[in-house]
Design a protein around this motif. Structure first.
Motif, PDB file in Angstrom:
ATOM      1  N   ALA A 125       0.824  -1.213   0.000  1.00 38.27           N
ATOM      2  CA  ALA A 125       0.000   0.000   0.000  1.00 38.27           C
ATOM      3  C   ALA A 125       0.856   1.260   0.000  1.00 38.27           C
ATOM      4  O   ALA A 125       0.489   2.279  -0.590  1.00 38.27           O
ATOM      5  CB  ALA A 125      -0.916  -0.006   1.221  1.00 38.27           C
ATOM      6  N   THR A 138      -2.967   3.757  -7.853  1.00 40.08           N
ATOM      7  CA  THR A 138      -3.594   4.284  -6.636  1.00 40.08           C
ATOM      8  C   THR A 138      -4.685   3.344  -6.139  1.00 40.08           C
ATOM      9  O   THR A 138      -4.794   3.060  -4.942  1.00 40.08           O
ATOM     10  CB  THR A 138      -4.187   5.670  -6.905  1.00 40.08           C
ATOM     11  OG1 THR A 138      -3.150   6.555  -7.330  1.00 40.08           O
ATOM     12  CG2 THR A 138      -4.849   6.227  -5.656  1.00 40.08           C
ATOM     13  N   GLN A 139      -5.491   2.846  -7.063  1.00 41.58           N
ATOM     14  CA  GLN A 139      -6.585   1.946  -6.709  1.00 41.58           C
ATOM     15  C   GLN A 139      -6.050   0.663  -6.067  1.00 41.58           C
ATOM     16  O   GLN A 139      -6.587   0.190  -5.065  1.00 41.58           O
ATOM     17  CB  GLN A 139      -7.389   1.628  -7.966  1.00 41.58           C
ATOM     18  CG  GLN A 139      -8.707   0.930  -7.722  1.00 41.58           C
ATOM     19  CD  GLN A 139      -9.484   0.767  -9.017  1.00 41.58           C
ATOM     20  OE1 GLN A 139      -8.933   0.812 -10.114  1.00 41.58           O
ATOM     21  NE2 GLN A 139     -10.783   0.580  -8.896  1.00 41.58           N
ATOM     22  N   ILE A 142      -4.721   1.382  -2.537  1.00 40.05           N
ATOM     23  CA  ILE A 142      -5.833   1.525  -1.592  1.00 40.05           C
ATOM     24  C   ILE A 142      -6.387   0.143  -1.224  1.00 40.05           C
ATOM     25  O   ILE A 142      -6.661  -0.145  -0.057  1.00 40.05           O
ATOM     26  CB  ILE A 142      -6.942   2.418  -2.182  1.00 40.05           C
ATOM     27  CG1 ILE A 142      -6.453   3.864  -2.299  1.00 40.05           C
ATOM     28  CG2 ILE A 142      -8.202   2.352  -1.310  1.00 40.05           C
ATOM     29  CD1 ILE A 142      -7.404   4.776  -3.038  1.00 40.05           C
TER      30      ILE A 142
END
Length: 308
Positions: A125, A138-139, A142
């Motif tokens: 992460a 980014t997804q 997350i």
């Protein structure tokens, strides 16, 4: 003539026995070589974002334990649907593990593995998925962070059970936390935000199942060809049906916010029992229970084939 035939037969049997023994010896030697290779590589960097091979291997064990917890939640939820008894949440599942013979040892291994997998995903992460860019990276970061938090939460519950002998209740903990939030200025708004976050998590979980987005985290070549399609469907069903339980949790927090009543807030156990109380609730709960079992089985396959 007979003696000669007997001698020949005995010789043949002796040859076959030696061949079988040689084959067994070769297999044992190959297994030992593989084990030595794994042990020799424990200090090296692990796969993906794992800081070492040891963390990766222990993390895969933790993923198996995470799957076992979900299978047990599904079994307890099915018991609630059929008989009305049981605690269908992480606490209830870990307590069930601890109650079995050698349960303490199994629980120690599961907790250690969950911590390792949480560290693995936490690092992913923070700095992981460098092969991707933009929103895709980014997804995924997350998603890894959310998985790390979920896994470490279960690990903390297990650690509490090991230390104190009691794991508590998800519904009781949710109600106490909600009461604390409601006592703050703008407490109803804060509880409503919690409910909204849980609903967002439910939506993201359902979307991951509908789009089969989880498939990109697996190296499917590691799985036997005949298992790939079943594992994919287990992942789809597990993600979508777990999302139903999360959505009920989000609604319960929303009702608690509107009524300023913490007794409405519930954890996973409360959400599943609320679902059971609806029209056709036992049937709906049985379907959701099968979803938790499906997700648990998927985690077992993921432990083998996960590549990040």
């Amino acid at each position: 003539m007979t003696a000669s035939g007997s001698t020949g037969s005995a010789g043949s049997g002796s040859t076959e026995s030696r061949s079988a023994g040689d084959a067994a010896s070769d297999a044992a030697s190959r297994a030992a070589d593989r084990a030595r290779g794994e042990l020799a590589g424990l200090g090296r960097s692990g796969e993906g974002e794992a800081p070492s091979r040891a963390v990766e291997l222990l993390g895969r064990v933790g993923l198996v334990g995470y799957g076992l917890v979900h299978v047990l939640i599904g079994v307890i939820a099915a018991q609630i649907a059929l008989t009305g008894g049981g605690q269908a949440d992480q606490q209830g599942a870990l307590t069930a593990i601890a109650a079995e013979p050698f349960g303490f040892v199994v629980l120690v291994v599961v907790v250690a593995g969950l911590v390792a997998f949480g560290v693995w995903q936490g690092l992913a992460a923070v700095t992981g998925f460098r092969w991707a860019s933009g929103w895709e990276r980014t997804q995924r970061r997350i998603g890894a962070g959310a998985k790390a938090l979920g896994v470490l939460t279960v690990a903390l519950i297990g650690l509490r059970l090991l230390v104190t002998g009691s794991s508590g209740s998800s519904s009781g903990g949710s109600q106490q936390a909600t009461a604390g939030l409601l006592a703050l200025p703008a407490g109803q708004v804060l509880v409503g935000v919690v409910g909204l976050i849980v609903l967002v998590v439910a939506g993201a979980t359902a979307w991951a199942g509908i789009t089969a987005d989880f498939a990109e985290d697996l190296d499917w070549s590691r799985l036997p060809a005949q298992l790939r399609r079943p594992v994919r469907w287990l992942g789809i069903a597990g993600h979508v049906l777990r999302a139903v339980a999360f959505a009920v949790m989000g609604v319960l927090f929303g009702v608690a916010a509107i009524r300023a009543d913490p007794s409405w807030a519930g954890g996973l156990d409360g959400a599943l029992k609320t679902l059971a109380g609806q029209p056709y609730g036992p049937l709906l709960l049985l379907v959701v229970a099968l979803g938790f079992v499906a997700f648990g089985l998927f985690c077992g396959a993921e432990a083998w084939a996960r590549r990040v």
